[in-house]
Design a protein around this motif. Sequence first.
Motif, PDB file in Angstrom:
ATOM      1  N   ASN A  49      79.178 -18.489  44.495  1.00 62.85           N
ATOM      2  CA  ASN A  49      80.377 -18.109  43.751  1.00 62.85           C
ATOM      3  C   ASN A  49      80.096 -18.048  42.240  1.00 62.85           C
ATOM      4  OD1 ASN A  49      83.046 -17.235  43.623  1.00 62.85           O
ATOM      5  ND2 ASN A  49      83.824 -19.305  43.287  1.00 62.85           N
ATOM      6  N   LEU A  50      78.997 -17.392  41.908  1.00 57.45           N
ATOM      7  CA  LEU A  50      78.605 -17.177  40.524  1.00 57.45           C
ATOM      8  C   LEU A  50      78.448 -15.675  40.296  1.00 57.45           C
ATOM      9  CD1 LEU A  50      75.799 -19.905  40.346  1.00 57.45           C
ATOM     10  CD2 LEU A  50      78.083 -20.055  39.308  1.00 57.45           C
ATOM     11  N   SER A  51      78.284 -15.276  39.057  1.00 54.64           N
ATOM     12  CA  SER A  51      78.033 -13.863  38.781  1.00 54.64           C
ATOM     13  C   SER A  51      76.528 -13.600  38.785  1.00 54.64           C
ATOM     14  CB  SER A  51      78.618 -13.472  37.418  1.00 54.64           C
ATOM     15  OG  SER A  51      77.861 -14.056  36.377  1.00 54.64           O
ATOM     16  N   VAL A  52      76.163 -12.362  38.998  1.00 53.33           N
ATOM     17  CA  VAL A  52      74.753 -11.970  38.933  1.00 53.33           C
ATOM     18  C   VAL A  52      74.218 -12.256  37.532  1.00 53.33           C
ATOM     19  CG1 VAL A  52      73.181  -9.994  39.034  1.00 53.33           C
ATOM     20  CG2 VAL A  52      74.927 -10.275  40.792  1.00 53.33           C
ATOM     21  N   ALA A  53      75.046 -12.057  36.521  1.00 54.54           N
ATOM     22  CA  ALA A  53      74.632 -12.336  35.135  1.00 54.54           C
ATOM     23  C   ALA A  53      74.288 -13.812  34.952  1.00 54.54           C
ATOM     24  CB  ALA A  53      75.724 -11.921  34.152  1.00 54.54           C
ATOM     25  N   GLU A  54      75.037 -14.699  35.603  1.00 54.65           N
ATOM     26  CA  GLU A  54      74.736 -16.131  35.499  1.00 54.65           C
ATOM     27  C   GLU A  54      73.392 -16.451  36.139  1.00 54.65           C
ATOM     28  OE1 GLU A  54      78.759 -18.682  35.584  1.00 54.65           O
ATOM     29  OE2 GLU A  54      78.650 -17.170  37.192  1.00 54.65           O
ATOM     30  N   ILE A  55      73.107 -15.840  37.290  1.00 53.03           N
ATOM     31  CA  ILE A  55      71.824 -16.060  37.956  1.00 53.03           C
ATOM     32  C   ILE A  55      70.702 -15.551  37.058  1.00 53.03           C
ATOM     33  CG2 ILE A  55      70.431 -15.624  40.015  1.00 53.03           C
ATOM     34  CD1 ILE A  55      73.158 -17.174  40.478  1.00 53.03           C
ATOM     35  N   HIS A  56      70.850 -14.338  36.566  1.00 54.95           N
ATOM     36  CA  HIS A  56      69.845 -13.744  35.677  1.00 54.95           C
ATOM     37  C   HIS A  56      69.644 -14.621  34.439  1.00 54.95           C
ATOM     38  CE1 HIS A  56      67.531 -10.739  33.529  1.00 54.95           C
ATOM     39  NE2 HIS A  56      68.336 -10.927  32.499  1.00 54.95           N
ATOM     40  N   GLY A  57      70.731 -15.116  33.869  1.00 58.82           N
ATOM     41  CA  GLY A  57      70.651 -15.954  32.672  1.00 58.82           C
ATOM     42  C   GLY A  57      69.849 -17.222  32.903  1.00 58.82           C
ATOM     43  N   VAL A  58      70.050 -17.860  34.039  1.00 56.60           N
ATOM     44  CA  VAL A  58      69.322 -19.090  34.349  1.00 56.60           C
ATOM     45  C   VAL A  58      67.841 -18.787  34.603  1.00 56.60           C
ATOM     46  CG1 VAL A  58      69.063 -20.962  36.034  1.00 56.60           C
ATOM     47  CG2 VAL A  58      71.332 -20.356  35.177  1.00 56.60           C
ATOM     48  N   VAL A  59      67.562 -17.748  35.379  1.00 56.26           N
ATOM     49  CA  VAL A  59      66.172 -17.403  35.690  1.00 56.26           C
ATOM     50  C   VAL A  59      65.399 -17.049  34.426  1.00 56.26           C
ATOM     51  CG1 VAL A  59      64.685 -15.730  36.881  1.00 56.26           C
ATOM     52  CG2 VAL A  59      66.650 -16.708  38.070  1.00 56.26           C
ATOM     53  N   THR A  60      66.012 -16.307  33.532  1.00 58.79           N
ATOM     54  CA  THR A  60      65.302 -15.899  32.316  1.00 58.79           C
ATOM     55  C   THR A  60      65.294 -16.979  31.242  1.00 58.79           C
ATOM     56  OG1 THR A  60      67.285 -14.766  31.493  1.00 58.79           O
ATOM     57  CG2 THR A  60      65.664 -13.437  32.708  1.00 58.79           C
ATOM     58  N   PHE A  61      66.214 -17.927  31.308  1.00 58.79           N
ATOM     59  CA  PHE A  61      66.237 -19.014  30.318  1.00 58.79           C
ATOM     60  C   PHE A  61      65.063 -19.973  30.511  1.00 58.79           C
ATOM     61  CE2 PHE A  61      67.440 -23.348  29.067  1.00 58.79           C
ATOM     62  CZ  PHE A  61      67.710 -23.146  27.722  1.00 58.79           C
ATOM     63  N   TYR A  62      64.776 -20.309  31.751  1.00 55.94           N
ATOM     64  CA  TYR A  62      63.729 -21.283  32.040  1.00 55.94           C
ATOM     65  C   TYR A  62      62.373 -20.593  32.170  1.00 55.94           C
ATOM     66  CZ  TYR A  62      67.379 -24.714  32.775  1.00 55.94           C
ATOM     67  OH  TYR A  62      68.440 -25.553  32.587  1.00 55.94           O
ATOM     68  N   HIS A  63      61.413 -20.978  31.342  1.00 58.33           N
ATOM     69  CA  HIS A  63      60.083 -20.373  31.339  1.00 58.33           C
ATOM     70  C   HIS A  63      59.356 -20.556  32.671  1.00 58.33           C
ATOM     71  CE1 HIS A  63      60.045 -19.426  27.065  1.00 58.33           C
ATOM     72  NE2 HIS A  63      60.592 -20.601  26.857  1.00 58.33           N
ATOM     73  N   HIS A  64      59.725 -21.558  33.424  1.00 58.82           N
ATOM     74  CA  HIS A  64      59.049 -21.846  34.690  1.00 58.82           C
ATOM     75  C   HIS A  64      59.254 -20.734  35.724  1.00 58.82           C
ATOM     76  CE1 HIS A  64      57.528 -24.110  38.107  1.00 58.82           C
ATOM     77  NE2 HIS A  64      58.647 -23.834  38.745  1.00 58.82           N
ATOM     78  N   PHE A  65      60.432 -20.101  35.698  1.00 60.19           N
ATOM     79  CA  PHE A  65      60.744 -19.108  36.720  1.00 60.19           C
ATOM     80  C   PHE A  65      60.093 -17.772  36.408  1.00 60.19           C
ATOM     81  CE2 PHE A  65      64.662 -21.846  37.192  1.00 60.19           C
ATOM     82  CZ  PHE A  65      64.231 -22.437  38.364  1.00 60.19           C
ATOM     83  N   ARG A  66      59.628 -17.103  37.478  1.00 61.44           N
ATOM     84  CA  ARG A  66      59.005 -15.783  37.365  1.00 61.44           C
ATOM     85  C   ARG A  66      59.866 -14.758  38.099  1.00 61.44           C
ATOM     86  NH1 ARG A  66      54.995 -18.617  40.067  1.00 61.44           N
ATOM     87  NH2 ARG A  66      53.695 -19.743  38.635  1.00 61.44           N
TER      88      ARG A  66
END
Length: 155
Positions: A49-66
Amino acid sequence: MHDQQARIKSHIESHQHMAGALLPLLHAIQDDLGYIPEECYGNIAKALNLSVAEIHGVVTFYHHFRIHPPGKHVLQVCRAESCQAMGSQALETHVKSSLGIDFHQTTSDGAITLEPVYCLGNCACSPAIMLDDQVYGRVSSKQVDRLVAEAKEAV
């Protein structure tokens, strides 16, 4: 590709009812696939129950995620203060030059992905790197070259 989608779906199903599920879910997907495909953001968003933008924001915020598959081997160069004080910037410059890539890129042969890391917990043995799951301390340019050559031979 179908297998990958099934694996992502399985991770979503096992995490979606957890409180604060997003980060554990993203880690599970990346641990399994090596990265988080952008195509799965919609399914994650719907399940949590989140937006795609929220998912994208978290993935791109953390350097660990590729967001792209890594090379066969992942080389991380520590950029924390202790390692910088002991020469990691010169080591970083050497590695980028010798591999012909920058951070978050993969060599053209698909062998090595280069990533920054902001502490390996090996401060007493700076500068430090991690190749795949092995941490190395007091590393010189020559040692990194040798480790990379050995990793490429193993590909």
